[in-house]
Scaffold this motif. Structure first.
Motif, mmCIF file in Angstrom:
data_model
loop_
_atom_site.group_PDB
_atom_site.id
_atom_site.type_symbol
_atom_site.label_atom_id
_atom_site.label_comp_id
_atom_site.label_asym_id
_atom_site.label_seq_id
_atom_site.Cartn_x
_atom_site.Cartn_y
_atom_site.Cartn_z
ATOM 1 N N ILE A 165 19.322 83.087 77.070
ATOM 2 C CA ILE A 165 18.673 83.958 78.035
ATOM 3 C C ILE A 165 19.241 85.364 77.875
ATOM 4 C CG2 ILE A 165 18.154 84.356 80.460
ATOM 5 C CD1 ILE A 165 17.015 81.749 79.326
ATOM 6 N N PRO A 166 18.435 86.340 77.487
ATOM 7 C CA PRO A 166 18.940 87.706 77.310
ATOM 8 C C PRO A 166 19.288 88.358 78.645
ATOM 9 C CG PRO A 166 16.556 87.675 77.059
ATOM 10 C CD PRO A 166 16.993 86.241 77.201
ATOM 11 N N LEU A 167 20.329 89.162 78.633
ATOM 12 C CA LEU A 167 20.744 89.863 79.845
ATOM 13 C C LEU A 167 20.004 91.182 80.025
ATOM 14 C CD1 LEU A 167 24.595 89.201 79.729
ATOM 15 C CD2 LEU A 167 22.823 87.946 80.977
ATOM 16 N N GLN A 168 19.553 91.752 78.910
ATOM 17 C CA GLN A 168 18.778 92.982 78.992
ATOM 18 C C GLN A 168 17.794 93.029 77.832
ATOM 19 O OE1 GLN A 168 21.741 96.065 78.830
ATOM 20 N NE2 GLN A 168 21.892 96.017 76.596
ATOM 21 N N ALA A 169 16.739 93.800 78.015
ATOM 22 C CA ALA A 169 15.718 93.908 76.970
ATOM 23 C C ALA A 169 16.271 94.727 75.804
ATOM 24 C CB ALA A 169 14.469 94.578 77.532
ATOM 25 N N PRO A 170 15.943 94.337 74.576
ATOM 26 C CA PRO A 170 16.392 95.115 73.418
ATOM 27 C C PRO A 170 15.693 96.465 73.358
ATOM 28 C CG PRO A 170 14.879 93.378 72.745
ATOM 29 C CD PRO A 170 15.151 93.162 74.201
ATOM 30 N N SER A 171 16.182 97.327 72.478
ATOM 31 C CA SER A 171 15.610 98.677 72.374
ATOM 32 C C SER A 171 14.222 98.669 71.750
ATOM 33 C CB SER A 171 16.542 99.578 71.549
ATOM 34 O OG SER A 171 16.755 99.016 70.251
ATOM 35 N N GLU A 172 13.934 97.687 70.908
ATOM 36 C CA GLU A 172 12.634 97.599 70.252
ATOM 37 C C GLU A 172 11.800 96.487 70.878
ATOM 38 O OE1 GLU A 172 11.502 99.668 67.954
ATOM 39 O OE2 GLU A 172 13.399 100.793 67.939
ATOM 40 N N PRO A 173 10.505 96.714 71.068
ATOM 41 C CA PRO A 173 9.649 95.659 71.637
ATOM 42 C C PRO A 173 9.398 94.543 70.633
ATOM 43 C CG PRO A 173 8.308 97.521 70.955
ATOM 44 C CD PRO A 173 9.742 97.945 70.776
ATOM 45 N N THR A 174 8.961 93.420 71.136
ATOM 46 C CA THR A 174 8.534 92.302 70.293
ATOM 47 C C THR A 174 7.020 92.383 70.150
ATOM 48 O OG1 THR A 174 10.367 90.871 70.962
ATOM 49 C CG2 THR A 174 8.396 89.791 70.114
ATOM 50 N N LEU A 175 6.561 92.647 68.928
ATOM 51 C CA LEU A 175 5.137 92.801 68.636
ATOM 52 C C LEU A 175 4.655 91.556 67.895
ATOM 53 C CD1 LEU A 175 5.197 96.518 67.407
ATOM 54 C CD2 LEU A 175 4.828 95.657 69.731
ATOM 55 N N LEU A 176 3.626 90.912 68.425
ATOM 56 C CA LEU A 176 3.176 89.638 67.879
ATOM 57 C C LEU A 176 1.662 89.598 67.749
ATOM 58 C CD1 LEU A 176 5.277 87.264 70.183
ATOM 59 C CD2 LEU A 176 5.836 87.892 67.832
ATOM 60 N N LEU A 177 1.211 88.719 66.895
ATOM 61 C CA LEU A 177 -0.201 88.370 66.821
ATOM 62 C C LEU A 177 -0.316 86.879 67.097
ATOM 63 C CD1 LEU A 177 -3.174 89.099 66.130
ATOM 64 C CD2 LEU A 177 -2.673 88.318 63.800
ATOM 65 N N ALA A 178 -1.123 86.519 68.082
ATOM 66 C CA ALA A 178 -1.428 85.110 68.358
ATOM 67 C C ALA A 178 -2.842 84.845 67.869
ATOM 68 C CB ALA A 178 -1.320 84.812 69.849
ATOM 69 N N ARG A 179 -3.025 83.789 67.114
ATOM 70 C CA ARG A 179 -4.371 83.487 66.619
ATOM 71 C C ARG A 179 -4.527 81.984 66.444
ATOM 72 N NH1 ARG A 179 -4.859 82.576 61.022
ATOM 73 N NH2 ARG A 179 -2.897 82.791 59.879
ATOM 74 N N ARG A 180 -5.758 81.531 66.652
ATOM 75 C CA ARG A 180 -6.082 80.131 66.399
ATOM 76 C C ARG A 180 -6.683 80.025 65.019
ATOM 77 N NH1 ARG A 180 -10.232 77.213 70.291
ATOM 78 N NH2 ARG A 180 -11.750 77.569 68.628
#
Length: 247
Positions: A160-175
Motif C-alpha cells: 500500500i503506497p503512502l503517497q502518490a509517485p511523481s509520475e502518473p500511471t498511464l494505461l490502456l485497457a482493452r478487450r
C-alpha cells in the motif's frame, strides 16, 4: 386505517438499510428483522467483494465492512441491475475525500475490467485501408485509455503506497479477440493521442498538430513517431479509420 403497504415497505427497508437511524416496523420479531438485515447486507457485501477482490483484500475485513456498511446506508443506487452496482460503488468512493486517494482509483481500475468484459458495444464502421493522417482515426469501443495518480496495477495487500509517485500511471485497457481484458502501460504521447482521439473527431494530422502545440514544438517533430504509433495501434485493432470525413 393501518399503514398502507407502501408505508410498511418503506419502514421495513429503512430499518434494513440503517437500523440505527430507523425504528423497526411494528409487528415483526427482532429475530426475523435481523435475518433480513444479514441477508440483504450480506448479499451486497458478497457481490462487491467479488467485483473488487484486490480492494477488498487491501483494505482488510474490518475497514471493508465499514466501507460497505456506509455505502449500503447512505448511497442511493440509480440502477436495479446487479451488474451495475459495482459502478455505483466507484462513484460513491469518488465522493469519499476522507479515504486515501488510491482507494477510489483502485476501485475504478478493477471496475473497468468488468465494464469491458460485459460490453456489447458494436464497433463503428471503418475503412481498413484508411489513411491514418488524412482520415479520422477512431478508438475501438473495447479500448479505454486510463490515467491514475496512484500505481493501481501494483497495489495489493502488503503493498500500500503512502503517497502518490511523481509520475502518473498511464494505461490502456482493452478487450482482445480472446474475450479477455488486457492492461498495458502507455507512454505519455500514446496516452495523449488516444485521449485526443477519444474526445474529438479530427484527422490524424490534426491530432498530432494539436499535441505538438501543447508540447510547444512543430508538428513535424512528432509526426513520424505519431504515425508509427497509430500504425501499431491499428494493427492491434485499437485504432480504426472512419469511413467518413466526420461522423
Amino acid at each position: 386505517m393501518a399503514d398502507t403497504l407502501r408505508e410498511q415497505q418503506l419502514r421495513m427497508t429503512g430499518f434494513i438499510r440503517d437500523p440505527q437511524a430507523n425504528p423497526p416496523p411494528p409487528g415483526i420479531e427482532a429475530r426475523r428483522l435481523a435475518v433480513y438485515r444479514r441477508l440483504f447486507f450480506g448479499n451486497m457485501q458478497s457481490l462487491l467483494a467479488g467485483s473488487f477482490p484486490v480492494l477488498h483484500a487491501s483494505l482488510g475485513s474490518t475497514q471493508w465492512q465499514a466501507l460497505i456498511e456506509d455505502f449500503y446506508t447512505n448511497h442511493r443506487c440509480q440502477t436495479p441491475l446487479f451488474t451495475e452496482v459495482a459502478g455505483e460503488l466507484v462513484g460513491y468512493l469518488q465522493t469519499r475525500v476522507d479515504l486515501p486517494g488510491w482507494v477510489a482509483e483502485l476501485a475504478h481500475y478493477e471496475w473497468i475490467e468488468t465494464v469491458l468484459l460485459l460490453s456489447d458495444d458494436a464497433e463503428l464502421e471503418h475503412d481498413p485501408d484508411g489513411d491514418l493522417l488524412d482520415g479520422v482515426p477512431l478508438l475501438s469501443n473495447l479500448a479505454v485509455p486510463l490515467a491514475y495518480a496512484w500505481p493501481v496495477c501494483h497495489i495489493g495487500p502488503g503493498n500500500i503506497p503512502l503517497q502518490a509517485p511523481s509520475e502518473p500511471t498511464l494505461l490502456l485497457a482493452r478487450r482482445g479477440a480472446d474475450h479477455k481484458v488486457h492492461f498495458s502501460r502507455l507512454a505519455p504521447l500514446a496516452h495523449a493521442l488516444l485521449v485526443s482521439i477519444q474526445e474529438q473527431q479530427l484527422s490524424g494530422s490534426e491530432h498530432l498538430a494539436a499535441l505538438a502545440a501543447l508540447a510547444g514544438t512543430e508538428p513535424q517533430a512528432i509526426e513520424t513517431q505519431g504515425l508509427e504509433l497509430m500504425r501499431n495501434l491499428r494493427s492491434e485493432s485499437i485504432l480504426r479509420v472512419s469511413m467518413w470525413e466526420r461522423l
